[in-house]
Scaffold this motif. Structure first.
Motif, PDB file in Angstrom:
ATOM      1  N   ALA A  42      -5.099   5.681   0.592  1.00 18.85           N
ATOM      2  CA  ALA A  42      -4.279   4.463   0.554  1.00 18.85           C
ATOM      3  C   ALA A  42      -4.621   3.696  -0.715  1.00 18.85           C
ATOM      4  O   ALA A  42      -5.794   3.396  -0.964  1.00 18.85           O
ATOM      5  CB  ALA A  42      -4.554   3.616   1.792  1.00 18.85           C
TER       6      ALA A  42
ATOM      7  N   GLN B  87      -0.316  11.242  10.535  1.00 18.99           N
ATOM      8  CA  GLN B  87      -0.389  12.232   9.468  1.00 18.99           C
ATOM      9  C   GLN B  87      -0.275  13.637  10.058  1.00 18.99           C
ATOM     10  O   GLN B  87      -1.125  14.065  10.828  1.00 18.99           O
ATOM     11  CB  GLN B  87      -1.705  12.102   8.696  1.00 18.99           C
ATOM     12  CG  GLN B  87      -1.874  13.115   7.578  1.00 18.99           C
ATOM     13  CD  GLN B  87      -0.831  12.938   6.484  1.00 18.99           C
ATOM     14  OE1 GLN B  87      -0.763  11.896   5.851  1.00 18.99           O
ATOM     15  NE2 GLN B  87      -0.010  13.964   6.261  1.00 18.99           N
TER      16      GLN B  87
ATOM     17  N   TYR C  86       0.709   5.457   0.485  1.00 17.92           N
ATOM     18  CA  TYR C  86      -0.110   6.463   1.148  1.00 17.92           C
ATOM     19  C   TYR C  86       0.175   7.810   0.491  1.00 17.92           C
ATOM     20  O   TYR C  86       1.304   8.320   0.564  1.00 17.92           O
ATOM     21  CB  TYR C  86       0.186   6.498   2.638  1.00 17.92           C
ATOM     22  CG  TYR C  86      -0.072   5.149   3.285  1.00 17.92           C
ATOM     23  CD1 TYR C  86      -1.361   4.761   3.645  1.00 17.92           C
ATOM     24  CD2 TYR C  86       0.970   4.246   3.492  1.00 17.92           C
ATOM     25  CE1 TYR C  86      -1.610   3.509   4.207  1.00 17.92           C
ATOM     26  CE2 TYR C  86       0.734   2.996   4.053  1.00 17.92           C
ATOM     27  CZ  TYR C  86      -0.563   2.633   4.408  1.00 17.92           C
ATOM     28  OH  TYR C  86      -0.796   1.395   4.950  1.00 17.92           O
TER      29      TYR C  86
ATOM     30  N   THR D 244       0.834  -1.199   0.000  1.00 17.46           N
ATOM     31  CA  THR D 244       0.000   0.000   0.000  1.00 17.46           C
ATOM     32  C   THR D 244       0.870   1.251   0.000  1.00 17.46           C
ATOM     33  O   THR D 244       1.854   1.344   0.759  1.00 17.46           O
ATOM     34  CB  THR D 244      -0.913   0.028   1.243  1.00 17.46           C
ATOM     35  OG1 THR D 244      -1.738  -1.148   1.237  1.00 17.46           O
ATOM     36  CG2 THR D 244      -1.800   1.263   1.254  1.00 17.46           C
TER      37      THR D 244
ATOM     38  N   ARG E  11      -3.288   1.980   9.707  1.00 18.00           N
ATOM     39  CA  ARG E  11      -2.914   2.125   8.310  1.00 18.00           C
ATOM     40  C   ARG E  11      -3.471   1.014   7.422  1.00 18.00           C
ATOM     41  O   ARG E  11      -3.398   1.105   6.197  1.00 18.00           O
ATOM     42  CB  ARG E  11      -1.401   2.255   8.147  1.00 18.00           C
ATOM     43  CG  ARG E  11      -0.564   1.072   8.511  1.00 18.00           C
ATOM     44  CD  ARG E  11       0.912   1.369   8.200  1.00 18.00           C
ATOM     45  NE  ARG E  11       1.805   0.267   8.490  1.00 18.00           N
ATOM     46  CZ  ARG E  11       2.469   0.084   9.620  1.00 18.00           C
ATOM     47  NH1 ARG E  11       2.302   0.964  10.612  1.00 18.00           N
ATOM     48  NH2 ARG E  11       3.269  -0.951   9.788  1.00 18.00           N
TER      49      ARG E  11
ATOM     50  N   HIS F  88      -9.729   6.115   2.163  1.00 21.97           N
ATOM     51  CA  HIS F  88      -9.234   7.484   2.252  1.00 21.97           C
ATOM     52  C   HIS F  88      -9.807   8.154   3.496  1.00 21.97           C
ATOM     53  O   HIS F  88     -10.857   7.750   4.009  1.00 21.97           O
ATOM     54  CB  HIS F  88      -9.538   8.292   0.986  1.00 21.97           C
ATOM     55  CG  HIS F  88     -10.957   8.746   0.856  1.00 21.97           C
ATOM     56  ND1 HIS F  88     -11.945   7.954   0.309  1.00 21.97           N
ATOM     57  CD2 HIS F  88     -11.557   9.923   1.179  1.00 21.97           C
ATOM     58  CE1 HIS F  88     -13.092   8.596   0.305  1.00 21.97           C
ATOM     59  NE2 HIS F  88     -12.894   9.798   0.831  1.00 21.97           N
TER      60      HIS F  88
ATOM     61  N   LEU G 238      -5.991  11.906   2.822  1.00 24.69           N
ATOM     62  CA  LEU G 238      -4.964  10.873   2.697  1.00 24.69           C
ATOM     63  C   LEU G 238      -5.627   9.664   2.060  1.00 24.69           C
ATOM     64  O   LEU G 238      -6.661   9.185   2.551  1.00 24.69           O
ATOM     65  CB  LEU G 238      -4.398  10.515   4.066  1.00 24.69           C
ATOM     66  CG  LEU G 238      -3.370   9.384   4.081  1.00 24.69           C
ATOM     67  CD1 LEU G 238      -2.105   9.784   3.326  1.00 24.69           C
ATOM     68  CD2 LEU G 238      -3.045   8.978   5.511  1.00 24.69           C
TER      69      LEU G 238
ATOM     70  N   GLY H  69      -7.608   2.777   7.714  1.00 28.31           N
ATOM     71  CA  GLY H  69      -7.899   4.197   7.724  1.00 28.31           C
ATOM     72  C   GLY H  69      -8.775   4.628   8.883  1.00 28.31           C
ATOM     73  O   GLY H  69      -9.127   5.818   8.997  1.00 28.31           O
TER      74      GLY H  69
END
Length: 855
Positions: free
Chosen positions: A495, A541, A467, A465, A553, A506, A493, A556
């Motif tokens: 992924a 983040q 980011y 993945t 992660r 996201h 953000l 999300g």
């Protein structure tokens, strides 16, 4: 003796009690200095001795103008509901000037009263914060040296009217000197008090593997952030808290790449932001004009250099944050590859042989890929790449920078992935398509004007993945015409599966972003224990608005709580304002408290007062106050409290380090037609004609009803309107989600708009920074970044400075570290300045190390 002599005695006793400073037969009259002649007992005859000396008249007149300049806007400030000090002080100074111009000794007394009143008022407002005492006290105290000098005060109080040094002159000048000493002693004291240890440094150590630890194996540094986790953590451990003070320059390499004409003017920026990679025994980096250079990592000697060429003249940014590395499968030609980009027109992606610096001919077309393919109209300067591509699992992933706030219908922000072996496009993730990763149809282009991902990405190879931090569908400051998919993904953000380009999830950090709070850098990845002690893969983040979002992660979902809170609305009738914004209440934020009038600054009372007037006229209701026609204080604004360099994490302790900067901006929307009439920019009718580049502060937003003026909030003389500290460094315990320590860092030395206009002395106010930090296994934090051209090593446990030195230019990049062939640990930093921060430009790559061992 008559009543005039009584006046003389009273003034004398007030000014210098117990001392006879002048002949009691000399008094002030409207005509000047006058002697009393005893004619006979009980009578006095006034005899004019001479006219008022020119120096006294000039001094008095100038003081009068000073007082008027303070009083008139001071009354305006009263009308705005703020302090009456400036009006009162201005009137007193005006009266003092009038008295001195008339050779009346009472003028000296009155000026002393002004200084005393100013001191009392200032201390009542800001306490013993010496830096905040400077605006009201420094200029009046400096003028006081002249007012109390032998030529003015000494002459007025001398019995013969001569310029002399006497007790009262010494007292007045000593008092002014004491005020300066008081300010600076209080300033140093307040700075020391801003180094605060809130909580103990964590003693636990996590024993798990470092994410993407292969990037550091065999003493390498193959990613800009050390690993694809973006933690900026080095395993080299020779430099310790005990020996860091012995560091020195080991070698310096000059790239020869310096700003060209116009590249640091009109808001254009030339910045050396690169973090080198270590591949084998070489360091590899890019210069602002995109040369790729390889150096011997131990000696600093050049091994090879590649110049991609191209016309960069239309780019408002000349910056390159680094290159990438790809190790091809066995048997593939050119197996060790440096991946980088050219910022000319069109922008390009290219692959170099890491051993020789030659293009890898099998990649793309003779080593190069044209990045304009599928993008439609792409005028020079409207799209290029400033950050290194993410190379992971045989994919090269990138988006690019777009020329914000110029017009609707700018180039696409599509995220593209290329085969790292062949250079062929594998997928494009385009929010305007359904699904977002579907291939283009023949003749189709990627959706224009979509959110872009211009910062450094991070990736988890185990999860396959990447980011990607997304920006905004430009223009930024008016959102009525944004499309539904823009609204869904702006400032988010996302992924993405590295192989297929399919979205995993996201997370949006700002809803309906009207502040340019786009995500400037990918998250840092780390594993943290949950409430039951189980290690969980999370990411942290950073954001421009100072919130730290900690997410799982994999999914999300928030690891630490995220809460929607109400925020201010705006005044543009057709705008859609989000009623709430996401906050992360369980983790410390990086912001300063919202400013009040007592937080406003300047180098003199005049610019401080002007800042107070501007503050009262602007709209400000805290974070997320939207721009409007009235003018809005943006604090923070598009530069953010944290920018493209992100944060640093020690994954073995779960500690985050970050530089923060506090620069308020003034934001104002201007009706488009009015902006044209005022000459903020030139008319433009579309892509068929050349684009007339405006100055950086004026954002035309062509195609929308409003332009936007966004400028740093500075006083009349270019000083910040916000009082220090202007920058801090902070350490946060991510496990217990609390601040460990913070400190104001940096001085005013070398700060200024140009090489000939820089502060020669360093007041330790805490200064702006632009650049990241590096931490190591020994608990040290290395950083340049600050506007004072300093390079420092901090003790990560408490923020103590263990080593500092002054660089030849701004060290506005992020350092990296490794062990050399000679057995020494090196810390390397690009030292070339930053156009936006206006630090001094240079062309150096500097390596620091401990002294070489003697055989």
């Amino acid at each position: 003796m008559g009543p005039e002599a009584g006046l003389v005695r009273d003034v004398r006793d007030f000014l210098c009690p117990g001392g006879q400073l002048y002949d009691t037969n000399v008094v002030d009259t409207p005509g000047g200095l006058t002697h009393l002649h005893e004619n006979r007992p009980g009578e006095s005859v006034l005899l004019r001795s001479r006219s008022v000396p020119l120096l006294l008249r000039i001094t008095g007149i100038l003081l009068g103008f000073y007082g008027l300049a303070l009083a008139m806007p001071g009354f305006w400030l009263i009308g705005l509901g703020d302090s009456g000090y400036y009006a009162v002080a201005g009137m007193l100074i005006l009266c003092s000037g009038a008295l001195i111009a008339a050779a009346r000794r009472a003028g000296i007394v009155l000026y002393a009263i002004v200084l005393a009143v100013t001191l009392l008022w200032a201390v009542s407002r800001v306490g013993l914060d010496g830096w905040r005492l400077i605006p009201p006290l420094a200029l009046p105290s400096a003028i006081g040296f002249w007012v109390f000098s032998p030529w003015i005060g000494g002459r007025l109080i001398d019995r013969q009217g001569q310029s002399r040094v006497n007790v009262c002159v010494v007292s007045g000048i000593s008092g002014c000197a004491a005020l300066f000493a008081f300010m600076f002693i209080c300033g140093w004291t307040i700075t020391a008090s801003r180094t605060v240890q809130y909580n103990p440094f964590p003693q636990q150590r996590f024993t798990g593997d470092i994410i993407d630890g292969e990037s550091l194996v065999n003493n390498q540094w193959r990613m800009t952030g050390g690993t694809s986790a973006g933690d900026r953590f080095g395993t080299a451990a020779q430099i310790t808290p005990e020996n860091a003070h012995m560091l020195g320059r080991a070698w310096v390499f000059h790239t020869g790449d310096l700003p060209r004409s116009g590249e640091n003017a009109r808001g254009r920026e030339f910045s050396f932001e690169a973090t080198p990679l270590k591949v084998g025994d070489n360091l590899v980096f890019c210069t602002p004009h995109r040369d790729v250079v390889a150096l011997d990592a131990t000696t600093g000697k050049q091994v090879w250099r590649y110049t991609p060429g191209g016309n960069y003249g239309q780019n408002i940014y000349q910056a390159c944050r680094g290159v990438s590395y790809f190790e091809a499968p066995a048997g593939v030609p050119c197996p060790h590859r440096i991946i980088s980009t050219g910022a000319g027109s069109p922008p390009t992606l290219f692959a170099l042989d890491a051993d020789t610096g030659h293009l890898c001919a099998a990649f793309g077309h003779n080593g190069t890929v044209d990045l304009s393919q599928g993008m439609g109209i792409m005028p020079a300067g409207f799209h290029f790449i400033t950050s290194p591509p993410m190379v992971m699992n045989s994919r090269i992933m990138l988006s690019g920078w777009v020329y914000d706030n110029q017009t609707v219908d700018e180039p696409s922000g599509v995220i593209r992935a290329f085969d790292a072996v062949t250079g062929q496009l594998v997928w494009g993730w385009d929010v305007g398509h359904t699904p977002a990763n579907r291939p283009l149809n023949p003749g189709e282009i990627f959706t224009r004007g979509t959110p872009n991902g211009w910062g450094v990405y991070t990736a988890d190879p185990a999860l396959n993945t990447v980011y990607v931090p997304l920006g905004i569908a430009t223009p930024d400051y008016y959102g009525v015409k944004r499309r539904s998919f823009d609204e869904q993904y702006d400032t988010s953000l996302v992924a993405i599966d590295i192989t297929s380009g399919e979205e995993r999830w996201h997370f949006q950090t700002v809803h309906h972003d009207l502040w340019d709070f786009d995500l400037p850098v990918g998250p840092s990845l780390v594993d943290l224990p949950d409430a039951d002690g189980r290690m969980t893969p999370v990411l942290v983040q950073t954001t421009k608005q100072g919130e730290l979002f900690v997410l799982d992660r994999r999914t999300g979902k928030p690891f630490y709580r995220v809460e929607e809170k109400p925020v201010p609305g705006g005044t543009i009738p057709e705008e859609r304002y989000s009623p709430t914004q996401p906050y992360s209440p369980d983790i410390p934020n990086l912001r300063r408290a919202d400013p009040t009038t007592d937080d406003l600054w300047g180098v003199t009372p005049f610019d401080q007062m002007a800042c107070r007037i501007a503050y009262k006229k602007m709209s400000f209701h805290g974070l997320f106050t939207p721009p409007g026609l009235q003018g809005t204080l943006g604090f923070p604004a598009f530069d953010g409290v944290d920018d493209w360099y992100g944060a640093t994490i020690d994954p073995t302790r779960g500690v985050l380090y970050v530089n923060t900067t506090y620069i308020p901006f003034r934001m104002q929307l201007v009706p488009h037609d009015k902006a044209l009439k005022e000459g903020l920019f030139k008319p433009w009718s579309g892509w068929k004609q050349p684009y007339p580049e405006p100055i950086f502060t004026d954002n035309p937003q062509h195609g929308l009803p409003y332009a936007a003026v966004i400028e740093p909030w500075l006083g009349l003389f270019g000083a910040p309107c916000l009082a220090p500290p202007w920058g801090r460094t902070q350490a946060i315990d991510l496990v217990h989600h609390r601040m460990i320590w913070e400190r104001a860092l940096g001085t005013t030395k070398n700060v200024g708009p140009a090489s000939m206009l820089r502060m020669p002395v360093g007041l330790p106010t805490g200064i702006f920074s632009m650049g990241g930090t590096l931490t190591t296994a020994t608990g040290l934090v290395f950083m340049g970044a600050t506007a004072d051209q300093g390079f420092r090593v901090l003790d990560g446990r408490n923020g103590a400075v263990l080593y500092e030195t002054e660089l030849d230019a701004g060290g506005n990049a992020t350092p990296m570290t490794y062990m050399g062939r000679d057995g020494r640990q090196y810390v390397v930093l690009a030292v070339g300045g930053h156009g936006g921060l206006k630090t001094r430009n240079g062309d150096e790559v500097v390596a620091f190390a401990l002294p070489a061992r003697r055989e």
